[in-house]
Scaffold this motif. Sequence first.
Motif, PDB file in Angstrom:
ATOM      1  N   THR A   1       0.846  -1.195   0.000  1.00  0.00           N
ATOM      2  CA  THR A   1       0.000   0.000   0.000  1.00  0.00           C
ATOM      3  C   THR A   1       0.885   1.249   0.000  1.00  0.00           C
ATOM      4  O   THR A   1       1.848   1.350   0.761  1.00  0.00           O
ATOM      5  CB  THR A   1      -0.946   0.015   1.213  1.00  0.00           C
ATOM      6  OG1 THR A   1      -0.192  -0.191   2.402  1.00  0.00           O
ATOM      7  CG2 THR A   1      -1.998  -1.072   1.091  1.00  0.00           C
TER       8      THR A   1
ATOM      9  N   ASN B   1       0.229   7.543  -1.379  1.00  0.00           N
ATOM     10  CA  ASN B   1      -0.702   8.280  -2.232  1.00  0.00           C
ATOM     11  C   ASN B   1      -0.607   7.714  -3.655  1.00  0.00           C
ATOM     12  O   ASN B   1       0.143   6.773  -3.904  1.00  0.00           O
ATOM     13  CB  ASN B   1      -0.408   9.789  -2.201  1.00  0.00           C
ATOM     14  CG  ASN B   1       1.039  10.095  -2.566  1.00  0.00           C
ATOM     15  OD1 ASN B   1       1.587   9.540  -3.525  1.00  0.00           O
ATOM     16  ND2 ASN B   1       1.682  10.970  -1.806  1.00  0.00           N
ATOM     17  N   ARG B   2      -1.344   8.300  -4.587  1.00  0.00           N
ATOM     18  CA  ARG B   2      -1.387   7.792  -5.973  1.00  0.00           C
ATOM     19  C   ARG B   2      -0.028   7.866  -6.667  1.00  0.00           C
ATOM     20  O   ARG B   2       0.361   6.949  -7.371  1.00  0.00           O
ATOM     21  CB  ARG B   2      -2.411   8.565  -6.810  1.00  0.00           C
ATOM     22  CG  ARG B   2      -3.827   8.393  -6.362  1.00  0.00           C
ATOM     23  CD  ARG B   2      -4.311   7.014  -6.606  1.00  0.00           C
ATOM     24  NE  ARG B   2      -5.595   7.069  -7.274  1.00  0.00           N
ATOM     25  CZ  ARG B   2      -6.110   6.054  -7.908  1.00  0.00           C
ATOM     26  NH1 ARG B   2      -5.480   4.946  -8.005  1.00  0.00           N
ATOM     27  NH2 ARG B   2      -7.285   6.153  -8.451  1.00  0.00           N
TER      28      ARG B   2
ATOM     29  N   LEU C   1       2.083   5.104  -5.489  1.00  0.00           N
ATOM     30  CA  LEU C   1       1.677   3.844  -6.115  1.00  0.00           C
ATOM     31  C   LEU C   1       2.383   3.672  -7.456  1.00  0.00           C
ATOM     32  O   LEU C   1       2.909   2.600  -7.764  1.00  0.00           O
ATOM     33  CB  LEU C   1       0.160   3.782  -6.303  1.00  0.00           C
ATOM     34  CG  LEU C   1      -0.328   2.495  -6.959  1.00  0.00           C
ATOM     35  CD1 LEU C   1      -0.831   1.537  -5.885  1.00  0.00           C
ATOM     36  CD2 LEU C   1      -1.434   2.764  -7.949  1.00  0.00           C
TER      37      LEU C   1
ATOM     38  N   GLY D   1      -6.233   0.102  -7.815  1.00  0.00           N
ATOM     39  CA  GLY D   1      -6.293   1.527  -7.529  1.00  0.00           C
ATOM     40  C   GLY D   1      -5.637   1.953  -6.233  1.00  0.00           C
ATOM     41  O   GLY D   1      -5.062   3.035  -6.148  1.00  0.00           O
ATOM     42  N   GLU D   2      -5.688   1.103  -5.211  1.00  0.00           N
ATOM     43  CA  GLU D   2      -5.175   1.476  -3.892  1.00  0.00           C
ATOM     44  C   GLU D   2      -4.084   0.549  -3.376  1.00  0.00           C
ATOM     45  O   GLU D   2      -3.606   0.727  -2.261  1.00  0.00           O
ATOM     46  CB  GLU D   2      -6.326   1.498  -2.881  1.00  0.00           C
ATOM     47  CG  GLU D   2      -7.466   2.423  -3.258  1.00  0.00           C
ATOM     48  CD  GLU D   2      -7.050   3.877  -3.368  1.00  0.00           C
ATOM     49  OE1 GLU D   2      -6.222   4.322  -2.545  1.00  0.00           O
ATOM     50  OE2 GLU D   2      -7.538   4.562  -4.285  1.00  0.00           O
ATOM     51  N   ARG D   3      -3.725  -0.475  -4.162  1.00  0.00           N
ATOM     52  CA  ARG D   3      -2.733  -1.431  -3.693  1.00  0.00           C
ATOM     53  C   ARG D   3      -2.106  -2.173  -4.865  1.00  0.00           C
ATOM     54  O   ARG D   3      -2.624  -2.169  -5.978  1.00  0.00           O
ATOM     55  CB  ARG D   3      -3.347  -2.435  -2.721  1.00  0.00           C
ATOM     56  CG  ARG D   3      -4.332  -3.387  -3.410  1.00  0.00           C
ATOM     57  CD  ARG D   3      -4.940  -4.368  -2.440  1.00  0.00           C
ATOM     58  NE  ARG D   3      -5.731  -5.369  -3.174  1.00  0.00           N
ATOM     59  CZ  ARG D   3      -6.119  -6.513  -2.670  1.00  0.00           C
ATOM     60  NH1 ARG D   3      -5.832  -6.827  -1.416  1.00  0.00           N
ATOM     61  NH2 ARG D   3      -6.825  -7.365  -3.386  1.00  0.00           N
TER      62      ARG D   3
END
Length: 154
Positions: A82, A85-86, A89, A107-109
Amino acid sequence: MPYRCTTILPHGTGGDRTPIDVVVLAHDQRHVRRKLLHMKHDDVVMLDLKEPVQLGQGDLLLTETGETIEVIAAEEALYEVTPKNRLHLVELAWHLGNRHLPAQIEGERILILRDHVIRDMLTGLGAGVREISEPFHPLRGAYHGNGHHHHGHG
């Protein structure tokens, strides 16, 4: 005598067919062309396709006798990565891609196979990393041909 399958019905296209059994396969076992697959209830099916395919969760193997066998993605030992932030990522995905590691990017991981060296690198880069076990659907690389490539993301 084993069942023989030359046709794949992608998830959702099998109508109301009830599978006679299932095959449970890890991510690297789902990229196939010709292989003897062991079903959950001790029978076998010979998969004999014209071209390699990437089998997805819920795909059906259509046997020559008209029965179907469902593909189930096996749970695998993974790290859930994780970011902060974007942008983080994207940076983490770049580092993993630079090492040619199979990765499921969401999208988040990001999900990757467990490797303590990579875990240490990711935590050093500020990522959260925790051990999980679930089906793994990594992205296929750009150099893996033009076969049937779809992924089930529940």
